[in-house]
Write an enzyme that holds these catalytic residues in place. Structure first.
Site, PDB file in Angstrom:
ATOM      1  N   THR A   1       0.837  -1.211   0.000  1.00  0.00           N
ATOM      2  CA  THR A   1       0.000   0.000   0.000  1.00  0.00           C
ATOM      3  C   THR A   1       0.870   1.259   0.000  1.00  0.00           C
ATOM      4  OG1 THR A   1      -1.701  -1.192   1.220  1.00  0.00           O
ATOM      5  CG2 THR A   1      -1.815   1.221   1.293  1.00  0.00           C
TER       6      THR A   1
ATOM      7  N   ASP B   1       7.403 -23.552   0.814  1.00  0.00           N
ATOM      8  CA  ASP B   1       7.512 -24.577  -0.229  1.00  0.00           C
ATOM      9  C   ASP B   1       7.529 -24.012  -1.641  1.00  0.00           C
ATOM     10  OD1 ASP B   1       4.933 -23.657  -0.106  1.00  0.00           O
ATOM     11  OD2 ASP B   1       3.976 -25.612  -0.237  1.00  0.00           O
TER      12      ASP B   1
ATOM     13  N   ARG C   1       1.977 -28.804   4.531  1.00  0.00           N
ATOM     14  CA  ARG C   1       1.371 -29.309   3.282  1.00  0.00           C
ATOM     15  C   ARG C   1       2.204 -30.489   2.782  1.00  0.00           C
ATOM     16  NH1 ARG C   1       0.019 -27.188  -2.134  1.00  0.00           N
ATOM     17  NH2 ARG C   1       2.071 -26.229  -2.090  1.00  0.00           N
TER      18      ARG C   1
END
Ligand code: F6P
Length: 351
Positions: free
Chosen positions: A52, A158, A200
């Site tokens: 921003t 990852d 994951r």
């Protein structure tokens, strides 16, 4: 969309095409959209703040999109000023909220998202998230010829092409803190503690937390079979005349996770007193570490610079402390392997 001398360029139907018309020099980006998507990660707020402020610094308007791609489809957009991102650098989670969207995987969903892009006059999109976020962003960029810049925000670390992702360092520290505490009980009660760690499909969190916490073993999907790793763990404990050991188990290294490993150990080594702790979403929360805040701040600024450099469909990464641009396709499709020396160090240090 990108405007030529203040005018909207023709919308080109490019669905499925790999030979995109490249709008370059003539088009000035006036408005960006920014969203966070997928699993939240500590430091995402620092990235939103940096994006921003770097955009506003360069006279680019900022449209914040809430709830990831879902919010993009639903038109949940608000214009941000520098005040909107005040006081958030130290906060975990994401002020933009996050979601995983099945609908965005469909052409109809992406069309709805594109309608928002047109309505809000967004010229480029900055997406903060992991593999799923980038996969969606890449397809969207191709279908609608819109510049998409990815910022890697995931605790899993990852993504290929970057040494670190935002949130990884904080999560690592959270895990190590938890394991330090569990070790007190493991030692006092002479137990084997299995600690299930997120990641994951990747073992970065598990392996590196195991090294940092001085664990007896790390069970990760990338190396040796689970049975071998468990034998190592039990064997190391015995060799050291220890009746307690700490074994970190990556959540998907074995079907059923750490609880399945516990059942296996209880079968093969009934003499051991085994307990399992699943750290779960504790790993995703908390104040971002200084390292993550700095990484997010650098990457947020670099994402805006990438747009000024006329980059599209890239991820901002960090390699050897230098900012790099990595094609989204490579970041998603290339498998990032754990470092051989790290695995080797684990084997040496747990003797
Ligand atoms: O990708 C971040 C992550 O925390 C993974 O480590 C984990 O497998 C997954 O997200 C959990 O997702 P959810 O919060 O949707 O259960």
């Amino acid at each position: 969309m990108l405007r030529l001398n203040g005018m909207r360029p023709p919308l080109v139907a490019i669905k499925g095409s790999h030979t995109l018309t490249t709008y370059t020099m003539e088009y000035k980006i006036q408005t960006i959209g920014v969203l966070t998507s997928g699993g939240d990660a500590p430091g995402m707020n620092a990235a939103v703040r940096a994006v921003t402020r770097a955009a506003l610094y360069n006279n680019i308007r900022v449209k914040a999109v809430y709830r990831g791609y879902k919010g993009l489809m639903d038109g949940e957009v608000a214009e941000f000023t520098t005040q909107n991102v005040s006081g958030i650098i130290q906060r975990g989670g994401t002020i933009l909220k996050s979601a995983r969207s099945e609908e965005f995987k469909t052409p109809e969903g992406r069309k709805r998202a594109y309608d928002t892009i047109v309505r809000e006059q967004i010229d480029a999109l900055i997406v903060i998230g992991g593999d799923g976020t980038f996969t969606g962003g890449r397809v969207f960029a191709q279908e609608y010829n819109i510049p998409v810049i990815g910022i890697p925000g995931t605790i899993d670390n990852d993504l290929w092409g970057t040494d670190a992702t935002i949130g990884y360092d904080t999560a690592l520290n959270t895990i190590v803190d938890c394991v330090d505490k569990l070790r007190d009980t493991a030692t006092s009660h002479e137990r084997v503690f299995l600690v299930e760690v997120m990641g994951r499909d990747a073992g970065f969190l598990t392996l590196n937390a195991a090294i940092a916490a001085g664990a007896e073993a790390a069970v990760i999907p990338e190396r040796a079979t689970v049975a071998e790793q468990i034998e190592t763990a039990i064997g190391q404990g015995r060799r050291k005349s220890k009746n307690s050991s700490i074994v970190l188990v990556q959540e998907h290294a074995v079907e059923g996770g750490a609880l399945a490993v516990q059942q296996e150990i209880e079968k093969t080594h009934p003499e051991y007193n085994v307990r399992t702790t699943i750290l779960g979403h504790l790993q995703r929360g908390g104040r971002p570490s200084a390292k993550d805040r700095i990484l997010a701040s650098r990457m947020g600024c670099a994402a805006i610079q990438a747009l000024l450099d006329e980059q599209r469909s890239i991820m901002v990464g960090i390699q050897n402390d230098e900012i790099v641009y990595v094609p989204l396709t490579k970041a998603i499709r290339t498998k990032k392997d754990i470092k051989a020396d790290t695995w080797h160090a684990m084997q040496i240090l747990c003797i």
